[in-house]
Write a protein that holds these residues in place. Structure first.
Motif, PDB file in Angstrom:
ATOM      1  N   ALA A 350       0.813  -1.223   0.000  1.00 18.72           N
ATOM      2  CA  ALA A 350       0.000   0.000   0.000  1.00 18.72           C
ATOM      3  C   ALA A 350       0.844   1.271   0.000  1.00 18.72           C
ATOM      4  O   ALA A 350       0.476   2.270  -0.632  1.00 18.72           O
ATOM      5  N   GLN A 351       1.996   1.251   0.703  1.00 17.66           N
ATOM      6  CA  GLN A 351       2.792   2.477   0.764  1.00 17.66           C
ATOM      7  C   GLN A 351       3.398   2.840  -0.590  1.00 17.66           C
ATOM      8  O   GLN A 351       3.771   3.989  -0.812  1.00 17.66           O
ATOM      9  N   TYR A 352       3.495   1.868  -1.503  1.00 20.67           N
ATOM     10  CA  TYR A 352       4.015   2.179  -2.835  1.00 20.67           C
ATOM     11  C   TYR A 352       3.097   3.144  -3.575  1.00 20.67           C
ATOM     12  O   TYR A 352       3.548   3.866  -4.466  1.00 20.67           O
ATOM     13  N   PHE A 353       1.822   3.148  -3.228  1.00 23.56           N
ATOM     14  CA  PHE A 353       0.888   4.058  -3.892  1.00 23.56           C
ATOM     15  C   PHE A 353       1.250   5.521  -3.619  1.00 23.56           C
ATOM     16  O   PHE A 353       0.934   6.405  -4.413  1.00 23.56           O
ATOM     17  N   MET A 354       1.910   5.757  -2.495  1.00 25.83           N
ATOM     18  CA  MET A 354       2.360   7.122  -2.173  1.00 25.83           C
ATOM     19  C   MET A 354       3.312   7.647  -3.235  1.00 25.83           C
ATOM     20  O   MET A 354       3.397   8.864  -3.461  1.00 25.83           O
ATOM     21  N   TRP A 355       4.046   6.736  -3.888  1.00 24.69           N
ATOM     22  CA  TRP A 355       5.042   7.154  -4.865  1.00 24.69           C
ATOM     23  C   TRP A 355       4.405   7.932  -6.005  1.00 24.69           C
ATOM     24  O   TRP A 355       5.030   8.837  -6.561  1.00 24.69           O
ATOM     25  N   TYR A 356       3.171   7.539  -6.407  1.00 24.03           N
ATOM     26  CA  TYR A 356       2.551   8.282  -7.508  1.00 24.03           C
ATOM     27  C   TYR A 356       1.428   9.213  -7.074  1.00 24.03           C
ATOM     28  O   TYR A 356       1.091  10.154  -7.783  1.00 24.03           O
ATOM     29  N   ILE A 357       0.862   8.983  -5.901  1.00 19.13           N
ATOM     30  CA  ILE A 357      -0.174   9.912  -5.426  1.00 19.13           C
ATOM     31  C   ILE A 357       0.404  11.315  -5.236  1.00 19.13           C
ATOM     32  O   ILE A 357      -0.296  12.316  -5.399  1.00 19.13           O
ATOM     33  N   VAL A 358       1.708  11.397  -4.942  1.00 17.04           N
ATOM     34  CA  VAL A 358       2.339  12.701  -4.741  1.00 17.04           C
ATOM     35  C   VAL A 358       2.242  13.568  -5.993  1.00 17.04           C
ATOM     36  O   VAL A 358       2.231  14.810  -5.915  1.00 17.04           O
ATOM     37  N   PHE A 359       2.137  12.944  -7.174  1.00 15.56           N
ATOM     38  CA  PHE A 359       2.044  13.700  -8.424  1.00 15.56           C
ATOM     39  C   PHE A 359       0.592  13.958  -8.844  1.00 15.56           C
ATOM     40  O   PHE A 359       0.355  14.663  -9.830  1.00 15.56           O
ATOM     41  N   LEU A 360      -0.367  13.389  -8.121  1.00 13.99           N
ATOM     42  CA  LEU A 360      -1.763  13.463  -8.547  1.00 13.99           C
ATOM     43  C   LEU A 360      -2.290  14.895  -8.638  1.00 13.99           C
ATOM     44  O   LEU A 360      -2.962  15.251  -9.619  1.00 13.99           O
ATOM     45  N   PRO A 361      -2.009  15.784  -7.657  1.00 19.01           N
ATOM     46  CA  PRO A 361      -2.507  17.168  -7.785  1.00 19.01           C
ATOM     47  C   PRO A 361      -1.911  17.909  -8.982  1.00 19.01           C
ATOM     48  O   PRO A 361      -2.487  18.893  -9.443  1.00 19.01           O
ATOM     49  N   LEU A 362      -0.765  17.445  -9.488  1.00 20.28           N
ATOM     50  CA  LEU A 362      -0.125  18.067 -10.640  1.00 20.28           C
ATOM     51  C   LEU A 362      -0.555  17.414 -11.944  1.00 20.28           C
ATOM     52  O   LEU A 362      -0.294  17.950 -13.024  1.00 20.28           O
ATOM     53  N   LEU A 363      -1.217  16.254 -11.850  1.00 12.57           N
ATOM     54  CA  LEU A 363      -1.711  15.554 -13.026  1.00 12.57           C
ATOM     55  C   LEU A 363      -3.139  15.948 -13.376  1.00 12.57           C
ATOM     56  O   LEU A 363      -3.477  16.131 -14.556  1.00 12.57           O
ATOM     57  N   ILE A 364      -3.987  16.083 -12.371  1.00 11.32           N
ATOM     58  CA  ILE A 364      -5.417  16.294 -12.612  1.00 11.32           C
ATOM     59  C   ILE A 364      -5.694  17.542 -13.464  1.00 11.32           C
ATOM     60  O   ILE A 364      -6.599  17.508 -14.316  1.00 11.32           O
ATOM     61  N   PRO A 365      -4.949  18.651 -13.312  1.00 13.35           N
ATOM     62  CA  PRO A 365      -5.196  19.774 -14.224  1.00 13.35           C
ATOM     63  C   PRO A 365      -5.016  19.399 -15.695  1.00 13.35           C
ATOM     64  O   PRO A 365      -5.713  19.928 -16.557  1.00 13.35           O
ATOM     65  N   ASN A 366      -4.072  18.475 -15.989  1.00  6.18           N
ATOM     66  CA  ASN A 366      -3.902  18.010 -17.367  1.00  6.18           C
ATOM     67  C   ASN A 366      -5.152  17.310 -17.876  1.00  6.18           C
ATOM     68  O   ASN A 366      -5.522  17.418 -19.043  1.00  6.18           O
ATOM     69  N   LEU A 367      -5.793  16.550 -16.992  1.00 12.55           N
ATOM     70  CA  LEU A 367      -6.997  15.823 -17.390  1.00 12.55           C
ATOM     71  C   LEU A 367      -8.179  16.778 -17.512  1.00 12.55           C
ATOM     72  O   LEU A 367      -8.995  16.678 -18.431  1.00 12.55           O
ATOM     73  N   ALA A 368      -8.272  17.712 -16.566  1.00 11.63           N
ATOM     74  CA  ALA A 368      -9.415  18.625 -16.543  1.00 11.63           C
ATOM     75  C   ALA A 368      -9.418  19.578 -17.727  1.00 11.63           C
ATOM     76  O   ALA A 368     -10.467  20.080 -18.134  1.00 11.63           O
ATOM     77  N   SER A 369      -8.243  19.850 -18.317  1.00 11.78           N
ATOM     78  CA  SER A 369      -8.160  20.816 -19.406  1.00 11.78           C
ATOM     79  C   SER A 369      -8.397  20.196 -20.775  1.00 11.78           C
ATOM     80  O   SER A 369      -8.410  20.914 -21.779  1.00 11.78           O
ATOM     81  N   ASN A 370      -8.585  18.889 -20.834  1.00 11.62           N
ATOM     82  CA  ASN A 370      -8.783  18.230 -22.118  1.00 11.62           C
ATOM     83  C   ASN A 370     -10.269  18.047 -22.390  1.00 11.62           C
ATOM     84  O   ASN A 370     -10.942  17.308 -21.668  1.00 11.62           O
ATOM     85  N   PRO A 371     -10.814  18.686 -23.414  1.00 16.41           N
ATOM     86  CA  PRO A 371     -12.255  18.564 -23.681  1.00 16.41           C
ATOM     87  C   PRO A 371     -12.671  17.166 -24.107  1.00 16.41           C
ATOM     88  O   PRO A 371     -13.844  16.823 -24.054  1.00 16.41           O
ATOM     89  N   ARG A 372     -11.683  16.344 -24.534  1.00 23.23           N
ATOM     90  CA  ARG A 372     -12.019  14.985 -24.957  1.00 23.23           C
ATOM     91  C   ARG A 372     -12.176  14.029 -23.785  1.00 23.23           C
ATOM     92  O   ARG A 372     -12.559  12.889 -23.951  1.00 23.23           O
ATOM     93  N   MET A 373     -11.850  14.503 -22.590  1.00 21.32           N
ATOM     94  CA  MET A 373     -11.900  13.619 -21.433  1.00 21.32           C
ATOM     95  C   MET A 373     -12.738  14.260 -20.336  1.00 21.32           C
ATOM     96  O   MET A 373     -12.489  15.394 -19.934  1.00 21.32           O
ATOM     97  N   SER A 374     -13.716  13.529 -19.845  1.00 18.52           N
ATOM     98  CA  SER A 374     -14.552  14.021 -18.759  1.00 18.52           C
ATOM     99  C   SER A 374     -13.936  13.607 -17.436  1.00 18.52           C
ATOM    100  O   SER A 374     -13.910  12.428 -17.098  1.00 18.52           O
ATOM    101  N   LEU A 375     -13.416  14.596 -16.709  1.00 20.30           N
ATOM    102  CA  LEU A 375     -12.799  14.285 -15.419  1.00 20.30           C
ATOM    103  C   LEU A 375     -13.829  13.729 -14.448  1.00 20.30           C
ATOM    104  O   LEU A 375     -13.537  12.833 -13.655  1.00 20.30           O
ATOM    105  N   LYS A 376     -15.067  14.237 -14.535  1.00 24.38           N
ATOM    106  CA  LYS A 376     -16.098  13.788 -13.602  1.00 24.38           C
ATOM    107  C   LYS A 376     -16.473  12.330 -13.838  1.00 24.38           C
ATOM    108  O   LYS A 376     -16.547  11.543 -12.899  1.00 24.38           O
ATOM    109  N   SER A 377     -16.692  11.929 -15.094  1.00 28.19           N
ATOM    110  CA  SER A 377     -17.137  10.563 -15.367  1.00 28.19           C
ATOM    111  C   SER A 377     -15.969   9.599 -15.507  1.00 28.19           C
ATOM    112  O   SER A 377     -15.895   8.587 -14.795  1.00 28.19           O
ATOM    113  N   GLN A 378     -15.000   9.904 -16.401  1.00 30.35           N
ATOM    114  CA  GLN A 378     -13.881   8.989 -16.586  1.00 30.35           C
ATOM    115  C   GLN A 378     -12.979   8.946 -15.359  1.00 30.35           C
ATOM    116  O   GLN A 378     -12.495   7.885 -14.973  1.00 30.35           O
TER     117      GLN A 378
END
Length: 455
Positions: A350-378
């Motif tokens: 479980a602690q290995y998940f911390m390795w990539y969760i640390v980048f999650l707040p910096l990743l989600i803006p990339n997803l939210a800015s793409n009109p081809r991808m629904s952040l809410k549903s996908q």
């Protein structure tokens, strides 16, 4: 970007809310350790503390069985013995808060307004899973702070300090070495030299906010008449720049300084327990990995050791490919690399998940800015799949560990399902996110999250 509502914290208030969350868990953890049979504190923290105790007695930390970390970690936690056993947990909590500060700074550097950056930052600072892992006494947040700190310093062109912190992070735990190729890809000389604005405006437009498909960061400018071999040679020659050589030499030097010092103090035992052990490591319990069942069946067989080493081949090949293709968007790339590394690893807890969760707040803006991808549903579907596959695995592990039921085949099926879910998530992220290089052609950090046009 979709508007996030119902969250009006300032960054200072977010930090204090995170302090309160961690403080409550630390107090509760002490109560549970004192009154209940099942302990809140992770067994790894007990191992760290025992190793620190040996150090205070002038002995090797490796006298503590299963201590397989750098002696620097045990030295850092020696106040556990001198003052209070909870000292290390406060260090790990502090590292969580430092990561939050770095996330805020990075989002602001990329043009995001502070109020909006706070909302994304809350994914880390108010994450109960992150707080739980750190307050139980796991040291992954320290590594995360080093990695994110080195990225931030490199963004600010402080190559010397960035290389120092990166070399130290690899010494502490070898997995950050996977980011070396993506960092080198990002550090093309054109992204570190301020160029004439007039000459570079058109190129800058071409590099901004494009779909990920088709992007490979290491490209050649050679003509179509050149052979594939000649192009490859030219790519390699063009890739070797002073900035990259400087960073490689400095970070490698710092790694060898720390490693050499620890080897001088503790000899081969340090090298084996900290690094070599993990090459042939075989964990057949508490392991989410797809490979765990094979490890269990061949635990005492030489074949099992060979398979354990061979599992590194597809894992490292995938990490290398991702780094070459997406390194210019370093934070998105680092998330993909880490997610793939953990999903393909022969050991996963479980602690290995911390390795990539640390980048999650910096990743989600990339997803939210793409009109081809629904952040809410996908995004919701990916989260549900990720959590559900783990829940299925944990239910079978509980039946095995606590009820004594033979659920090894069920665990293998659950591990395969979890692996398939991770592959699906990785493909969704690669095809659905927006590729946003850190630097524009003028060597300036691109203001991709600014309300004004990108620079």
């Amino acid at each position: 970007m979709p508007r996030l509502t119902g969250f009006d914290f300032t960054f200072r208030q977010l930090i204090w809310a995170s302090v309160a969350l961690h403080g409550i868990l630390l107090i509760y953890g002490h109560w549970q350790d004192t009154h209940l049979v099942v302990k809140y504190t992770d067994i790894d923290y007990v191992v760290f503390t025992d190793a620190s105790r040996y150090l205070t007695q002038g002995q090797s930390p490796y006298k503590r069985a299963t201590y397989r970390y750098t002696p620097l970690l045990a030295q850092m936690l020696m106040p556990n013995i001198w003052f209070n056993e909870s000292f290390g947990k406060w260090i790990f909590t502090g590292a969580n808060l430092l990561i939050g500060v770095l996330i805020q700074k990075i989002l602001r550097l990329r043009g995001m307004p502070e109020s909006r950056a706070v909302k994304f930052n809350a994914i880390w600072l108010l994450n109960p899973m992150v707080a739980n892992i750190s307050t139980r006494g796991n040291a992954e947040s320290v590594i995360g702070a080093m990695v994110l700190g080195s990225f931030y310093l490199i963004m600010k062109r402080r190559i010397g300090w960035g290389a120092f912190l990166y070399g130290l992070s690899v010494h502490f735990k070898t997995y950050p070495i996977i980011y070396s190729i993506s960092l080198l890809v990002m550090m093309d000389d054109k992204y570190f030299q301020v160029q004439d604005k007039e000459a570079s405006d058109e190129k800058d437009k071409e590099s901004s906010g494009s779909s990920i498909s088709g992007h490979c960061a290491v490209s050649s400018g050679s003509g179509s008449k050149d052979s594939v071999v000649v192009k490859a040679v030219k790519d390699l020659v063009n890739f070797i720049t002073w900035r990259r050589v400087q960073f490689g030499l400095l970070s490698g030097a710092w790694f060898f300084v720390f490693t050499g010092l620890m080897y001088y103090m503790y000899g081969y035992e340090f090298l084996f327990e900290t690094y070599l052990y993990h090459v042939t490591r075989k964990d057949h319990r508490h392991n989410f990995s797809f490979w765990f069942y094979n490890i269990y069946l061949t635990f005492t067989s030489p074949t099992g050791t060979l398979v354990g080493v061979l599992t590194f081949v597809p894992q490292l090949a995938l990490v290398l490919a991702i780094g070459c293709c997406f390194g210019k968007d370093i934070f998105f790339c680092a998330f993909l690399q880490t997610f793939a590394f953990v999903a393909w690893n022969k050991v996963c807890t479980a602690q290995y998940f911390m390795w990539y969760i640390v980048f999650l707040p910096l990743l989600i803006p990339n997803l939210a800015s793409n009109p081809r991808m629904s952040l809410k549903s996908q995004g919701r579907n990916m989260l549900i799949g990720w959590v559900a596959s783990q829940g299925l695995w944990l239910s079978q592990a509980y039946n095995l560990e606590f009820l004594g039921m033979n659920t090894f085949m069920n665990l293998f099926v659950a591990s395969a399902l979890m692996y398939a879910t991770n592959v699906w998530i990785l493909v969704e992220l690669i095809t659905g996110a927006t590729y946003e290089p850190i630097f524009g052609e003028r060597g300036i950090i691109r203001q991709v999250w600014s309300p004004s046009p990108r620079s």
